[in-house]
Design an enzyme around this catalytic site. Structure first.
Site, PDB file in Angstrom:
ATOM      1  N   HIS A  12     128.414  69.413 -47.535  1.00  0.00           N
ATOM      2  CA  HIS A  12     127.203  69.972 -47.784  1.00  0.00           C
ATOM      3  C   HIS A  12     126.507  69.610 -49.252  1.00  0.00           C
ATOM      4  O   HIS A  12     126.386  70.154 -50.099  1.00  0.00           O
ATOM      5  CB  HIS A  12     127.770  71.671 -47.881  1.00  0.00           C
ATOM      6  CG  HIS A  12     128.929  71.711 -48.895  1.00  0.00           C
ATOM      7  ND1 HIS A  12     129.958  72.820 -48.590  1.00  0.00           N
ATOM      8  CD2 HIS A  12     129.329  71.288 -50.310  1.00  0.00           C
ATOM      9  CE1 HIS A  12     130.701  72.870 -49.766  1.00  0.00           C
ATOM     10  NE2 HIS A  12     130.404  72.103 -50.603  1.00  0.00           N
ATOM     11  N   HIS A  59     129.425  76.597 -55.994  1.00  0.00           N
ATOM     12  CA  HIS A  59     129.592  75.521 -57.178  1.00  0.00           C
ATOM     13  C   HIS A  59     129.311  76.096 -58.737  1.00  0.00           C
ATOM     14  O   HIS A  59     128.375  75.530 -59.259  1.00  0.00           O
ATOM     15  CB  HIS A  59     128.875  74.400 -56.689  1.00  0.00           C
ATOM     16  CG  HIS A  59     129.173  73.859 -55.323  1.00  0.00           C
ATOM     17  ND1 HIS A  59     128.742  74.449 -54.330  1.00  0.00           N
ATOM     18  CD2 HIS A  59     129.959  72.868 -54.940  1.00  0.00           C
ATOM     19  CE1 HIS A  59     129.310  73.785 -53.207  1.00  0.00           C
ATOM     20  NE2 HIS A  59     130.034  72.688 -53.570  1.00  0.00           N
ATOM     21  N   HIS A 196     135.299  62.555 -52.335  1.00  0.00           N
ATOM     22  CA  HIS A 196     134.299  62.156 -53.471  1.00  0.00           C
ATOM     23  C   HIS A 196     134.799  62.982 -54.582  1.00  0.00           C
ATOM     24  O   HIS A 196     135.558  63.675 -54.682  1.00  0.00           O
ATOM     25  CB  HIS A 196     132.879  63.139 -53.119  1.00  0.00           C
ATOM     26  CG  HIS A 196     132.857  64.704 -52.918  1.00  0.00           C
ATOM     27  ND1 HIS A 196     133.695  65.363 -52.026  1.00  0.00           N
ATOM     28  CD2 HIS A 196     132.082  65.566 -53.691  1.00  0.00           C
ATOM     29  CE1 HIS A 196     133.471  66.611 -52.225  1.00  0.00           C
ATOM     30  NE2 HIS A 196     132.444  66.667 -53.394  1.00  0.00           N
ATOM     31  N   GLU A 243     137.955  70.020 -51.415  1.00  0.00           N
ATOM     32  CA  GLU A 243     136.870  70.872 -50.782  1.00  0.00           C
ATOM     33  C   GLU A 243     137.336  71.068 -49.264  1.00  0.00           C
ATOM     34  O   GLU A 243     137.145  71.851 -48.425  1.00  0.00           O
ATOM     35  CB  GLU A 243     135.460  70.645 -50.673  1.00  0.00           C
ATOM     36  CG  GLU A 243     134.995  70.914 -52.162  1.00  0.00           C
ATOM     37  CD  GLU A 243     133.538  70.429 -51.971  1.00  0.00           C
ATOM     38  OE1 GLU A 243     132.651  71.029 -52.987  1.00  0.00           O
ATOM     39  OE2 GLU A 243     132.814  69.889 -51.188  1.00  0.00           O
TER      40      GLU A 243
HETATM   41 FE   LIG Z   1     131.025  71.399 -52.536  1.00  0.00          FE
END
Ligand SMILES: [Fe+2]
Lengths: 289, 134
Positions: A12, A59, A196, A243
């Site tokens: 996302h 977030h 990431h 995540e």
């Molecule tokens: Fe995220």
């Protein structure tokens, strides 16, 4: 009866939303990212989902540090896109299937998953970007083609819930949906990842091999995959790669036996490896034929 | 017995746990306030007066004023919070990563286009120590 027929795993990345909102998806940088979702949009349309149960994380947008629920279930009538510091995304407000959401909340708590109930909540890119990639461009005055129940998972402050907990929560969501009295086709989205790291000196870490084994095992070996310890995500897939625990909720909600319908993987979108998979329950496939 | 923080030997990485969350609480609350436009305006008009409203340490306050992105993380900031301060300054996530890694925005972008930073040699602190990387 309501039933869960399929699951979608999907990154996302906020920059994907920005690219769609600013109409630059055909630029060479973005083209390969979006190309992999063309088939997904066709599939999504054909799937005719009534409800998407969407697992994502906030977030530090709507939830600040005053209160950090591990699992928060959206029970409000609707959820508006939030301003994350550069204005809200110009996409439709998300509408809930409120009666099903209340039913799931009730069922989960009696099933010993002590979730937090959100009767007011805005949603950030964690929820709106997967909607956009799966349903295509929609403006503020349009409507999403289905209802959405958001489940917000804390993956920002360590520790996130374990993969095992997430997988079992998926099972409990499945039990809840199965016991709902309305005839509904429910698709579960698990979002976030893949590898990431956004922060500090190791930012930019990407681990294609690790991501690939994750996608492979999601179909065939989900239980042992859900036992992956947090340290492996952090070290191998970057600090924000954790995540991916949210994908286990999606996988847990499906049958043991699933078929991989589609997969897409691309590096980079901004700082992130984009990963995407569509899984269908095998018995629901047979029912379609 | 204390908790085993097995994640502290990952180089160039802060894992934002409850201890960091406690340390960075007011700093992070300041940062998230900037996601709302009226607050961004008030902060822009008078940074000092705006910062007075938050009980952060003198060091944290100075790191905000200096936009010392790494120092903000060292003092308990979390990237999703500090990115709101960056957004206020017109800096996006990828540009911010370019600054935090010390590579610069262009070199960082090029690294990502080439497939990102490999995990090889970047898993354990001792690997960085041996390379003399800080
Ligand atoms: Fe995220």
């Amino acid at each position: 009866m309501a039933r869960i027929t399929a699951g979608v795993g999907c990154s996302h990345v906020p920059a994907i939303g920005v690219a769609m909102d600013s109409g630059i998806t055909e630029q060479p940088y973005w083209e390969p990212v979006f190309e992999g979702f063309e088939k997904s949009r066709e599939w999504m349309k054909a799937q005719k989902a009534d409800v998407v149960f969407l697992v994502y994380n906030d977030h530090c947008t709507v939830f600040d540090a005053t209160c950090i629920p591990t699992f928060a279930l959206g029970c409000a009538p609707e959820f508006a896109p939030a301003d994350e510091g550069w204005g809200p995304r110009p996409v439709p407000v998300v509408k809930n299937h409120q009666r099903l959401a209340s039913h799931i909340a009730h069922s989960l708590i009696l099933d010993e998953f002590d979730i937090t109930i959100m009767n007011e909540m805005e949603v950030d890119h964690g929820l709106t970007v997967p909607m956009s990639v799966m349903f295509g461009d929609k403006g503020i005055d349009d409507e999403w083609p289905c209802l959405v129940i958001p489940l917000c998972v804390n993956v920002v402050q360590y520790p996130a819930p374990t993969g095992n907990r997430c997988y079992n929560l998926g099972k409990a969501i499945r039990r809840a949906v199965d016991s709902f009295d309305e005839d509904l086709n429910v698709v579960v989205f698990g979002t976030g990842g893949m590898s990431h790291q956004l922060q500090y000196k190791r930012a930019g870490l990407i681990n294609k091999e690790w991501d690939t084994q994750f996608l492979n095992r999601l179909t065939s070996d989900p239980v042992s995959l859900s036992q992956t310890p947090h340290i492996d995500y952090l070290r191998e897939a970057g600090s924000e790669g954790v995540e991916m625990v949210m994908w286990h909720v999606m996988r847990g909600a499906l049958d043991d036996d699933v078929e991989e319908i589609h997969r897409h993987y691309h590096v980079p979108a901004s700082n992130t490896a984009v990963g995407h998979i569509i899984l269908e329950n095998k018995k629901d496939q047979k029912a379609k034929i | 017995m204390g908790l085993n923080k097995d994640y502290e030997d990952i180089p160039g990485t802060f894992v934002f746990d409850a201890d960091r969350g406690r340390e960075g609480y007011y700093l992070n609350q300041f940062c998230i306030s900037l996601r709302k436009a009226p607050n961004r305006e008030a902060f822009g008009a008078d940074e000092g007066a705006y910062l007075d409203k938050y009980k952060m340490t003198a060091e944290q306050r100075q790191a905000v004023i200096d936009r010392d992105w790494n120092q903000l993380l060292e003092l308990g900031g979390n990237i999703y919070y500090t990115s709101k301060l960056a957004a206020n300054d017109g800096i996006n996530f990828q540009e911010l990563a370019g600054l935090m890694t010390g590579m610069g925005i262009e070199a960082y972008r090029a690294m990502m286009l080439a497939g990102g930073r490999s995990p090889e040699g970047n898993r354990y602190q001792h690997e960085w120590d041996e390379k003399g990387e800080k």
